[in-house]
Design a protein around this motif. Structure first.
Motif, PDB file in Angstrom:
ATOM      1  N   UNK A 226       0.831  -1.205   0.000  1.00  0.00           N
ATOM      2  CA  UNK A 226       0.000   0.000   0.000  1.00  0.00           C
ATOM      3  C   UNK A 226       0.866   1.256   0.000  1.00  0.00           C
ATOM      4  N   UNK A 227       1.949   1.242   0.761  1.00  0.00           N
ATOM      5  CA  UNK A 227       2.871   2.376   0.787  1.00  0.00           C
ATOM      6  C   UNK A 227       3.532   2.591  -0.564  1.00  0.00           C
ATOM      7  N   UNK A 228       3.901   1.506  -1.220  1.00  0.00           N
ATOM      8  CA  UNK A 228       4.525   1.617  -2.542  1.00  0.00           C
ATOM      9  C   UNK A 228       3.540   2.149  -3.578  1.00  0.00           C
ATOM     10  N   UNK A 229       2.288   1.713  -3.499  1.00  0.00           N
ATOM     11  CA  UNK A 229       1.277   2.216  -4.440  1.00  0.00           C
ATOM     12  C   UNK A 229       1.075   3.717  -4.248  1.00  0.00           C
ATOM     13  N   UNK A 230       1.009   4.157  -2.982  1.00  0.00           N
ATOM     14  CA  UNK A 230       0.856   5.590  -2.732  1.00  0.00           C
ATOM     15  C   UNK A 230       2.099   6.343  -3.205  1.00  0.00           C
ATOM     16  N   UNK A 231       3.272   5.813  -2.925  1.00  0.00           N
ATOM     17  CA  UNK A 231       4.505   6.451  -3.395  1.00  0.00           C
ATOM     18  C   UNK A 231       4.520   6.588  -4.908  1.00  0.00           C
ATOM     19  N   UNK A 232       4.105   5.542  -5.613  1.00  0.00           N
ATOM     20  CA  UNK A 232       4.052   5.598  -7.072  1.00  0.00           C
ATOM     21  C   UNK A 232       3.104   6.690  -7.552  1.00  0.00           C
ATOM     22  N   UNK A 233       1.948   6.809  -6.897  1.00  0.00           N
ATOM     23  CA  UNK A 233       0.975   7.835  -7.297  1.00  0.00           C
ATOM     24  C   UNK A 233       1.504   9.234  -7.011  1.00  0.00           C
ATOM     25  N   UNK A 234       2.162   9.400  -5.875  1.00  0.00           N
ATOM     26  CA  UNK A 234       2.759  10.706  -5.561  1.00  0.00           C
ATOM     27  C   UNK A 234       3.826  11.078  -6.585  1.00  0.00           C
ATOM     28  N   UNK A 235       4.658  10.124  -6.960  1.00  0.00           N
ATOM     29  CA  UNK A 235       5.683  10.375  -7.975  1.00  0.00           C
ATOM     30  C   UNK A 235       5.028  10.731  -9.302  1.00  0.00           C
ATOM     31  N   UNK A 236       4.008   9.971  -9.688  1.00  0.00           N
ATOM     32  CA  UNK A 236       3.317  10.227 -10.953  1.00  0.00           C
ATOM     33  C   UNK A 236       2.764  11.644 -11.008  1.00  0.00           C
ATOM     34  N   UNK A 237       2.239  12.108  -9.881  1.00  0.00           N
ATOM     35  CA  UNK A 237       1.650  13.448  -9.827  1.00  0.00           C
ATOM     36  C   UNK A 237       2.646  14.534  -9.426  1.00  0.00           C
TER      37      UNK A 237
ATOM     38  N   UNK B 103      10.128   3.551   4.112  1.00  0.00           N
ATOM     39  CA  UNK B 103      10.841   2.271   4.029  1.00  0.00           C
ATOM     40  C   UNK B 103      11.417   2.051   2.633  1.00  0.00           C
ATOM     41  N   UNK B 104      10.857   2.703   1.665  1.00  0.00           N
ATOM     42  CA  UNK B 104      11.250   2.533   0.264  1.00  0.00           C
ATOM     43  C   UNK B 104      12.413   3.472  -0.069  1.00  0.00           C
ATOM     44  N   UNK B 105      13.432   2.933  -0.699  1.00  0.00           N
ATOM     45  CA  UNK B 105      14.551   3.758  -1.158  1.00  0.00           C
ATOM     46  C   UNK B 105      14.029   4.801  -2.145  1.00  0.00           C
ATOM     47  N   UNK B 106      14.513   6.014  -2.032  1.00  0.00           N
ATOM     48  CA  UNK B 106      14.087   7.081  -2.922  1.00  0.00           C
ATOM     49  C   UNK B 106      12.837   7.806  -2.466  1.00  0.00           C
ATOM     50  N   UNK B 107      12.375   7.488  -1.275  1.00  0.00           N
ATOM     51  CA  UNK B 107      11.127   8.095  -0.777  1.00  0.00           C
ATOM     52  C   UNK B 107      11.257   9.589  -0.526  1.00  0.00           C
ATOM     53  N   UNK B 108      12.469  10.105  -0.491  1.00  0.00           N
ATOM     54  CA  UNK B 108      12.624  11.557  -0.323  1.00  0.00           C
ATOM     55  C   UNK B 108      12.051  12.315  -1.516  1.00  0.00           C
ATOM     56  N   UNK B 109      11.778  11.627  -2.609  1.00  0.00           N
ATOM     57  CA  UNK B 109      11.158  12.266  -3.772  1.00  0.00           C
ATOM     58  C   UNK B 109       9.698  12.621  -3.521  1.00  0.00           C
ATOM     59  N   UNK B 110       9.066  11.950  -2.540  1.00  0.00           N
ATOM     60  CA  UNK B 110       7.639  12.193  -2.320  1.00  0.00           C
ATOM     61  C   UNK B 110       7.241  12.378  -0.858  1.00  0.00           C
ATOM     62  N   UNK B 111       8.116  12.157   0.083  1.00  0.00           N
ATOM     63  CA  UNK B 111       7.791  12.382   1.493  1.00  0.00           C
ATOM     64  C   UNK B 111       8.425  13.697   1.930  1.00  0.00           C
ATOM     65  N   UNK B 112       7.593  14.634   2.321  1.00  0.00           N
ATOM     66  CA  UNK B 112       8.076  15.945   2.776  1.00  0.00           C
ATOM     67  C   UNK B 112       8.408  15.913   4.266  1.00  0.00           C
TER      68      UNK B 112
END
Length: 166
Positions: free
Chosen positions: A11-22, A43-52
Motif C-alpha cells: 500500500x505504501x509503494x502504491x501511494x509512493x508511485x501515485x505521488x511520484x506520478x503526480x 521504508x522505500x529507497x528514494x522516498x525523499x522524492x515524495x515524502x516531505x
C-alpha cells in the motif's frame, strides 16, 4: 482483520508511485499511529522524492503548537474527532508546504475508550487544501497493534484512491 507488513509495504509503494506520478509530496500528522504511516512511506529507497515530513503530534499541546489545532476544537470535540483531523491536515500542509497531507487521531487501546468513542475508533483526514479535504471515521476490531495496523493500511489506501480520483 490481521494486516501484514507485506500489505502495508504494498500500500505504501502504491501511494509512493501515485505521488511520484503526480509530482506531489506528502506530509503526515499522526497521533495514535505514532509515525507508522511515515515509516511505511519511507521504508522505500528514494522516498525523499515524495515524502516531505512526518509529524507525530500525540499530545493535545503538540497538536496546538505544531499544527495549529484550536483549543476550542479539542475542548468541544476531543482529539479524536472530525474537526481536529481536518485542522491537523491544514496545519501539516501549512507547516511543510507538502502537496497533500494526512491526519490520524484515534483510540488504539487497550484503555481510553468511551461510549461514544470506543477503543478502535479512528478519525482520518487527507487532502490538498481546506476546500479539498476528506474526513472519515472507522472503528477497527482487535488489540492495539491490530487497530493501528488497520488504520495505517486504511489511510494509505484512502489517500491513494483520493489522488487517483484527483
Amino acid at each position: 482483520m490481521s494486516v501484514t507488513d507485506e500489505q502495508l509495504a504494498d500500500a505504501g509503494n502504491r501511494l509512493g508511485d501515485e505521488l511520484i506520478r503526480q509530482e506531489r509530496t506528502i506530509a503526515t500528522a499522526e497521533s495514535c499511529t505514532g509515525g507508522w504511516v511515515a515509516k511505511v512511506l519511507t521504508d522505500r529507497a528514494g522516498s525523499s522524492a515524495y515524502v516531505e515530513a512526518g509529524l507525530v503530534t500525540y499530545s493535545n499541546e503538540a497538536k496546538i503548537k505544531l499544527l495549529g489545532v484550536t483549543e476550542r476544537s479539542l475542548e468541544e470535540h476531543g482529539a479524536v474527532s472530525e474537526p481536529v483531523v481536518r485542522e491537523m491536515v491544514a496545519g501539516a500542509l501549512a507547516a511543510t508546504g507538502a502537496g497533500v497531507a494526512v491526519a490520524i487521531s484515534g483510540v488504539a487501546g487497550p484503555g481510553g475508550g468511551s461510549d461514544d468513542k470506543p477503543v478502535g475508533t479512528v478519525w482520518f483526514a487527507w487532502g490538498t487544501g481546506p476546500d479539498d479535504t476528506v474526513a472519515r471515521v472507522e472503528c477497527f476490531p482487535g488489540d492495539r497493534d491490530e487497530v493501528r495496523r488497520q488504520a495505517v493500511l486504511y489511510v494509505l489506501q484512502g489517500v491513494t484512491a483520493f489522488l487517483g480520483a484527483a
